[in-house]
Design a protein around this motif. Structure first.
Motif, PDB file in Angstrom:
ATOM      1  N   ALA A   1       0.820  -1.273  -0.054  1.00 54.53           N
ATOM      2  CA  ALA A   1      -0.104  -0.021   0.094  1.00 54.53           C
ATOM      3  C   ALA A   1       0.885   1.412   0.121  1.00 54.53           C
ATOM      4  CB  ALA A   1      -0.918  -0.092   1.257  1.00 54.53           C
ATOM      5  N   THR A   2       2.148   1.339   0.763  1.00 56.25           N
ATOM      6  CA  THR A   2       2.859   2.430   0.545  1.00 56.25           C
ATOM      7  C   THR A   2       3.739   2.489  -0.558  1.00 56.25           C
ATOM      8  OG1 THR A   2       3.264   1.995   3.049  1.00 56.25           O
ATOM      9  CG2 THR A   2       5.040   3.372   1.831  1.00 56.25           C
TER      10      THR A   2
ATOM     11  N   HIS B   1       0.820   9.910   8.687  1.00 51.03           N
ATOM     12  CA  HIS B   1       0.114   9.200   9.220  1.00 51.03           C
ATOM     13  C   HIS B   1      -1.299   9.577   8.668  1.00 51.03           C
ATOM     14  CE1 HIS B   1      -2.631   7.942  12.494  1.00 51.03           C
ATOM     15  NE2 HIS B   1      -1.371   7.352  13.212  1.00 51.03           N
ATOM     16  N   PRO B   2      -2.061   8.106   8.667  1.00 57.34           N
ATOM     17  CA  PRO B   2      -3.391   8.072   8.171  1.00 57.34           C
ATOM     18  C   PRO B   2      -4.521   9.432   8.647  1.00 57.34           C
ATOM     19  CG  PRO B   2      -2.991   6.033   8.561  1.00 57.34           C
ATOM     20  CD  PRO B   2      -1.970   6.974   9.360  1.00 57.34           C
TER      21      PRO B   2
ATOM     22  N   PRO C   1      -1.184   5.869   3.933  1.00 53.70           N
ATOM     23  CA  PRO C   1      -2.051   4.824   4.209  1.00 53.70           C
ATOM     24  C   PRO C   1      -1.685   3.912   5.266  1.00 53.70           C
ATOM     25  CG  PRO C   1      -1.079   4.314   2.060  1.00 53.70           C
ATOM     26  CD  PRO C   1      -0.739   5.483   2.649  1.00 53.70           C
ATOM     27  N   TRP C   2      -0.792   4.121   6.093  1.00 47.18           N
ATOM     28  CA  TRP C   2      -0.064   3.664   7.225  1.00 47.18           C
ATOM     29  C   TRP C   2       0.841   4.490   7.910  1.00 47.18           C
ATOM     30  CZ3 TRP C   2      -1.238  -1.344   8.910  1.00 47.18           C
ATOM     31  CH2 TRP C   2      -1.991  -2.058   7.950  1.00 47.18           C
ATOM     32  N   PRO C   3       0.888   4.541   9.099  1.00 50.02           N
ATOM     33  CA  PRO C   3       1.947   5.581   9.736  1.00 50.02           C
ATOM     34  C   PRO C   3       3.409   5.322   9.559  1.00 50.02           C
ATOM     35  CG  PRO C   3       0.286   4.565  11.389  1.00 50.02           C
ATOM     36  CD  PRO C   3       0.108   3.858  10.150  1.00 50.02           C
TER      37      PRO C   3
ATOM     38  N   ARG D   1      -4.877   1.832   0.850  1.00 52.70           N
ATOM     39  CA  ARG D   1      -4.510   1.128   2.200  1.00 52.70           C
ATOM     40  C   ARG D   1      -4.975  -0.129   2.009  1.00 52.70           C
ATOM     41  NH1 ARG D   1      -3.599   1.856   7.879  1.00 52.70           N
ATOM     42  NH2 ARG D   1      -4.195  -0.214   8.908  1.00 52.70           N
ATOM     43  N   HIS D   2      -6.345  -0.324   1.261  1.00 55.69           N
ATOM     44  CA  HIS D   2      -6.953  -1.723   1.171  1.00 55.69           C
ATOM     45  C   HIS D   2      -7.196  -2.499  -0.245  1.00 55.69           C
ATOM     46  CE1 HIS D   2      -8.666  -0.758   5.109  1.00 55.69           C
ATOM     47  NE2 HIS D   2      -9.052   0.490   4.866  1.00 55.69           N
TER      48      HIS D   2
END
Length: 186
Positions: A10-11, A110-111, A131-133, A180-181
């Motif tokens: 996702a990143t 961070h999201p 999407p992620w910290p 993210r998903h």
């Protein structure tokens, strides 16, 4: 796919489809094409272990000039933005304590990123939402070199805010959620 693999995928997609696509960082495209971005997943449930990984990544960058930057993707433990900010403050202090002040700096994503004195719904916050910290480790010398060849670098933040405002909060939130998903289903 493991949680870490999903977070890293996702990143990577976020870097390609958001950061580079919206030119949020005008230097990211070059590093992406050079494959000079390192992605490392780490659970932040154990802060001392997370901080040890951060310093290990500094040491890796010390000896690997072909790696331009490291994205330390935090797969758990700092879902709450305030907890993330606490970890970030400790990480910044640790870089100084370990002699890396002036060598590396941390950019924060961070999201739920929200700039101080900014409404959480302000689209400007999406310049630092991911999407992620993550803790983004950058070489200061590389930043200085890149900025020296970029016209009006002080205008980058204002331009990014204008782009985010134009795109709007809901489309940005939907894009971030999709990033993210999207890989969770593979």
């Amino acid at each position: 796919m493991s949680r870490s693999d999903s977070a890293l995928a996702a990143t990577r997609s976020w870097v390609e489809d958001f950061v580079v696509a919206h030119d949020v960082c005008p230097f990211a495209g070059r590093e992406l094409r050079r494959e000079a971005i390192r992605y490392v997943g780490v659970a932040a449930d154990d802060w001392p272990a997370t901080l040890t990984t951060l310093i290990e990544e500094c040491r890796r960058l010390d000896g690997a000039p072909d790696i331009a930057t490291t994205l330390l993707v935090l797969t758990s433990g700092v879902e709450d933005f305030d907890d993330y900010l606490d970890l970030l403050a400790i990480a910044e202090t640790l870089l100084i304590d370990q002699g890396y002040e002036g060598t590396y700096q941390l950019a924060s994503f961070h999201p739920d990123y929200c700039f101080a004195d900014t409404d959480p719904g302000d689209p400007a916050n999406f310049t630092n939402r991911s999407p992620w910290p993550m803790l983004h480790l950058l070489r200061e010398a590389d930043i200085e070199r890149a900025l020296a060849h970029y016209p009006d670098p002080e205008e980058i933040p204002e331009r990014n805010i204008a782009v985010m405002q134009r795109l709007g909060r809901m489309p940005l939130a939907e894009q971030l959620a999709a990033l993210r998903h999207s890989r969770d289903r593979t």
